[in-house]
Design an enzyme around this catalytic site. Structure first.
Site, PDB file in Angstrom:
ATOM      1  N   GLU A  69      13.315  -2.342   0.365  1.00  0.00           N
ATOM      2  CA  GLU A  69      13.562  -1.524  -0.837  1.00  0.00           C
ATOM      3  C   GLU A  69      14.071  -0.126  -0.463  1.00  0.00           C
ATOM      4  O   GLU A  69      14.915   0.436  -1.157  1.00  0.00           O
ATOM      5  CB  GLU A  69      12.277  -1.443  -1.670  1.00  0.00           C
ATOM      6  CG  GLU A  69      11.947  -2.782  -2.312  1.00  0.00           C
ATOM      7  CD  GLU A  69      10.530  -2.860  -2.860  1.00  0.00           C
ATOM      8  OE1 GLU A  69       9.576  -2.596  -2.097  1.00  0.00           O
ATOM      9  OE2 GLU A  69      10.376  -3.182  -4.044  1.00  0.00           O
ATOM     10  N   ALA A 106       5.371  -1.790   2.703  1.00  0.00           N
ATOM     11  CA  ALA A 106       4.275  -0.905   2.327  1.00  0.00           C
ATOM     12  C   ALA A 106       3.077  -1.296   3.197  1.00  0.00           C
ATOM     13  O   ALA A 106       2.979  -2.431   3.668  1.00  0.00           O
ATOM     14  CB  ALA A 106       3.959  -1.079   0.852  1.00  0.00           C
ATOM     15  N   GLU A 116       6.601 -10.088  -0.658  1.00  0.00           N
ATOM     16  CA  GLU A 116       5.408  -9.694  -1.421  1.00  0.00           C
ATOM     17  C   GLU A 116       4.648 -10.862  -2.026  1.00  0.00           C
ATOM     18  O   GLU A 116       3.423 -10.858  -2.080  1.00  0.00           O
ATOM     19  CB  GLU A 116       5.800  -8.695  -2.534  1.00  0.00           C
ATOM     20  CG  GLU A 116       6.143  -7.301  -2.046  1.00  0.00           C
ATOM     21  CD  GLU A 116       7.614  -7.143  -1.657  1.00  0.00           C
ATOM     22  OE1 GLU A 116       8.323  -8.162  -1.512  1.00  0.00           O
ATOM     23  OE2 GLU A 116       8.040  -5.991  -1.503  1.00  0.00           O
ATOM     24  N   GLY A 161       8.684  -3.046   1.059  1.00  0.00           N
ATOM     25  CA  GLY A 161       9.060  -1.652   0.803  1.00  0.00           C
ATOM     26  C   GLY A 161      10.133  -1.151   1.766  1.00  0.00           C
ATOM     27  O   GLY A 161      10.876  -0.222   1.441  1.00  0.00           O
TER      28      GLY A 161
HETATM   29  N1  DAK Z   1       1.418  -2.983   6.701  1.00  0.00           N
HETATM   30  C1  DAK Z   1       0.448  -2.673   7.619  1.00  0.00           C
HETATM   31  N2  DAK Z   1       0.488  -3.056   8.907  1.00  0.00           N
HETATM   32  C2  DAK Z   1       1.522  -3.779   9.306  1.00  0.00           C
HETATM   33  C3  DAK Z   1       2.558  -4.167   8.421  1.00  0.00           C
HETATM   34  C4  DAK Z   1       2.484  -3.721   7.063  1.00  0.00           C
HETATM   35  N3  DAK Z   1       3.421  -3.998   6.157  1.00  0.00           N
HETATM   36  N4  DAK Z   1       3.455  -4.908   9.111  1.00  0.00           N
HETATM   37  C5  DAK Z   1       2.995  -4.968  10.392  1.00  0.00           C
HETATM   38  N5  DAK Z   1       1.825  -4.310  10.511  1.00  0.00           N
HETATM   39  C6  DAK Z   1       1.040  -4.123  11.698  1.00  0.00           C
HETATM   40  C7  DAK Z   1       0.319  -5.412  12.099  1.00  0.00           C
HETATM   41  O1  DAK Z   1      -0.870  -5.585  11.355  1.00  0.00           O
HETATM   42  C8  DAK Z   1       0.066  -5.156  13.568  1.00  0.00           C
HETATM   43  O2  DAK Z   1      -1.032  -4.299  13.678  1.00  0.00           O
HETATM   44  P1  DAK Z   1      -2.164  -4.550  14.857  1.00  0.00           P
HETATM   45  O3  DAK Z   1      -2.612  -5.936  14.660  1.00  0.00           O
HETATM   46  O4  DAK Z   1      -1.406  -4.329  16.141  1.00  0.00           O
HETATM   47  O5  DAK Z   1      -3.194  -3.484  14.589  1.00  0.00           O
HETATM   48  C9  DAK Z   1       1.283  -4.374  14.025  1.00  0.00           C
HETATM   49  O6  DAK Z   1       1.862  -3.848  12.825  1.00  0.00           O
HETATM   50  C10 DAK Z   1       2.331  -5.257  14.697  1.00  0.00           C
HETATM   51  O7  DAK Z   1       2.606  -6.338  13.827  1.00  0.00           O
HETATM   52  P2  DAK Z   1       2.467  -7.883  14.268  1.00  0.00           P
HETATM   53  O8  DAK Z   1       1.498  -8.033  15.385  1.00  0.00           O
HETATM   54  O9  DAK Z   1       2.242  -8.665  13.043  1.00  0.00           O
HETATM   55  O10 DAK Z   1       3.925  -8.152  14.853  1.00  0.00           O
HETATM   56  P3  DAK Z   1       4.712  -9.526  14.892  1.00  0.00           P
HETATM   57  O11 DAK Z   1       5.906  -9.272  15.735  1.00  0.00           O
HETATM   58  O12 DAK Z   1       3.810 -10.658  15.275  1.00  0.00           O
HETATM   59  O13 DAK Z   1       5.181  -9.792  13.389  1.00  0.00           O
HETATM   60  C11 DAK Z   1       6.110  -9.129  11.251  1.00  0.00           C
HETATM   61  C12 DAK Z   1       6.094  -8.885  12.775  1.00  0.00           C
HETATM   62  C13 DAK Z   1       6.967  -8.039  10.611  1.00  0.00           C
HETATM   63  C14 DAK Z   1       6.751 -10.510  10.966  1.00  0.00           C
HETATM   64  C15 DAK Z   1       4.664  -9.123  10.716  1.00  0.00           C
HETATM   65  O14 DAK Z   1       4.032  -7.915  11.196  1.00  0.00           O
HETATM   66  C16 DAK Z   1       4.575  -9.127   9.223  1.00  0.00           C
HETATM   67  O15 DAK Z   1       4.752 -10.163   8.586  1.00  0.00           O
HETATM   68  N6  DAK Z   1       4.268  -7.957   8.632  1.00  0.00           N
HETATM   69  C17 DAK Z   1       4.049  -7.844   7.200  1.00  0.00           C
HETATM   70  C18 DAK Z   1       5.365  -7.852   6.487  1.00  0.00           C
HETATM   71  C19 DAK Z   1       5.176  -7.776   4.993  1.00  0.00           C
HETATM   72  O16 DAK Z   1       4.504  -8.631   4.385  1.00  0.00           O
HETATM   73  N7  DAK Z   1       5.777  -6.740   4.398  1.00  0.00           N
HETATM   74  C20 DAK Z   1       5.667  -6.541   2.995  1.00  0.00           C
HETATM   75  C21 DAK Z   1       4.505  -5.661   2.728  1.00  0.00           C
HETATM   76  S1  DAK Z   1       4.132  -5.619   1.002  1.00  0.00           S
HETATM   77  C22 DAK Z   1       3.360  -2.168  -5.221  1.00  0.00           C
HETATM   78  C23 DAK Z   1       3.636  -1.193  -4.300  1.00  0.00           C
HETATM   79  C24 DAK Z   1       4.324  -1.508  -3.164  1.00  0.00           C
HETATM   80  C25 DAK Z   1       4.703  -2.793  -2.924  1.00  0.00           C
HETATM   81  C26 DAK Z   1       4.426  -3.754  -3.850  1.00  0.00           C
HETATM   82  C27 DAK Z   1       3.775  -3.455  -5.015  1.00  0.00           C
HETATM   83  N8  DAK Z   1       2.612  -1.850  -6.377  1.00  0.00           N
HETATM   84  C28 DAK Z   1       1.559  -0.903  -6.241  1.00  0.00           C
HETATM   85  C29 DAK Z   1       2.824  -2.592  -7.564  1.00  0.00           C
HETATM   86  C30 DAK Z   1       5.309  -3.122  -1.670  1.00  0.00           C
HETATM   87  C31 DAK Z   1       4.788  -4.148  -0.980  1.00  0.00           C
HETATM   88  C32 DAK Z   1       5.130  -4.436   0.383  1.00  0.00           C
HETATM   89  O17 DAK Z   1       5.968  -3.857   1.012  1.00  0.00           O
END
Ligand code: DAK
Length: 258
Positions: free
Chosen positions: A112, A64, A132, A109
């Site tokens: 998921e 997400a 998360e 997400g």
């Molecule tokens: N959201 C927004 N931007 C994201 C992103 C994300 N999930 N993942 C990557 N990006 C963006 C980065 O910020 C970066 O943007 P710029 O800096 O270029 O502007 C660009 O994509 C490239 O990413 P990186 O520079 O970080 O690339 P790397 O190769 O260094 O790293 C990575 C790749 C996948 C390991 C890293 O980007 C990363 O850790 N990303 C976040 C992964 C993550 O934490 N995903 C889970 C998200 S939380 C709920 C509703 C929904 C949910 C939960 C609760 N409720 C309302 C109860 C769901 C939650 C999630 O999915």
């Protein structure tokens, strides 16, 4: 559509989540478009299987959209989670098998979304995780439920509590994915599987999906009774006659979907 591309060929719809600059992160706008694309696919009469993938070669969906979520109030977060659940449920309930072609990161997400599909094929470069808790939240689009049902509570607990990522081979080992292929072969492998499914009796495939999905929510005896009812339904279709007749004539069946 700006964020979701749809292509159809040979009975298969390919949906591509297309926001590679942020690794295809699911913002409310992306989820809204995905919901519309899934609905369009559901209404299409020429679709018999669906493939979902991510644009670019780095991510399926990296989760997400964290930037969009950061400032959400509890009420907005609830609405966002409900939108996400609606999309995941719509994917899972499509009357055709849905294949996730996981071409890179499938995190949060994104994992998921892959879990809401019927089958998952992974590029050898794919990475899976539910990170998360590293952000101070829990999975919000069904991860705590679907992951445990697919891989068991032990691996689900490890992934969800630690937030660690696993590689494609580990995902294969724990049953999170059906197969791992070289990245350049992923879409061909997904299309080949979709076409194999599309060549079968479409009503039979739909009823088989219904039996399988409904059975996961039922005690065994009730699930078996449901299977009998759906099996019986097959014998009200022309496809049953076509399929069995073709076998006995040693011909290829030309199913009509009626
Ligand atoms: N959201 C927004 N931007 C994201 C992103 C994300 N999930 N993942 C990557 N990006 C963006 C980065 O910020 C970066 O943007 P710029 O800096 O270029 O502007 C660009 O994509 C490239 O990413 P990186 O520079 O970080 O690339 P790397 O190769 O260094 O790293 C990575 C790749 C996948 C390991 C890293 O980007 C990363 O850790 N990303 C976040 C992964 C993550 O934490 N995903 C889970 C998200 S939380 C709920 C509703 C929904 C949910 C939960 C609760 N409720 C309302 C109860 C769901 C939650 C999630 O999915």
């Amino acid at each position: 559509m700006a964020y979701v591309q749809m292509e159809k060929s040979a009975g298969c719809a390919l949906l591509t989540i297309d926001r590679p600059q942020v690794l295809n992160a699911l913002s409310p706008a992306v989820l809204t478009e995905l919901a519309a694309a899934v609905e369009e696919t559901k209404q299409a009469t020429d679709v018999k299987a669906v493939v979902i993938t991510g644009a670019g070669n780095k991510a399926f969906v990296a989760g997400a959209d964290i930037a969009a979520m950061k400032e959400m109030s509890p009420a907005e977060a609830r609405a966002f989670a409900q939108l996400g659940h609606r999309v995941m449920d719509a994917v899972a309930a499509l009357p055709y098998p849905v294949i996730a072609a996981v071409n890179g990161y499938a995190l949060g997400g994104g994992c998921e979304l892959a879990l809401a599909c019927d089958l998952r094929l992974a590029a050898s470069t794919a990475r899976f995780g539910q990170p998360e808790v590293k952000l101070g939240i829990i999975p919000g689009f069904g991860g705590t439920q679907r992951l445990a049902r697919l891989v068991g509570s032990g691996w689900a607990a490890q992934l969800i509590y630690s937030g660690e990522m696993i590689d494609a081979e580990t995902a294969l080992k724990i049953g999170l994915v059906n197969a791992v292929v070289p990245p350049e072969q992923l879409l061909t492998a997904a299309r080949t599987l979709a076409e194999k499914i599309a060549a079968n009796g479409p009503i039979a495939v739909r009823l088989a999906k219904e039996a399988l999905r409904a059975g996961l929510e039922m005690p065994l005896a009730q699930g078996c009774r449901h299977e009998v009812a759906l099996f019986t339904t097959c014998f009200t279709t022309e496809d049953q006659d076509i399929g069995m007749g073709a076998f006995l004539q040693k011909e290829k069946p030309l199913f009509r979907g009626v």
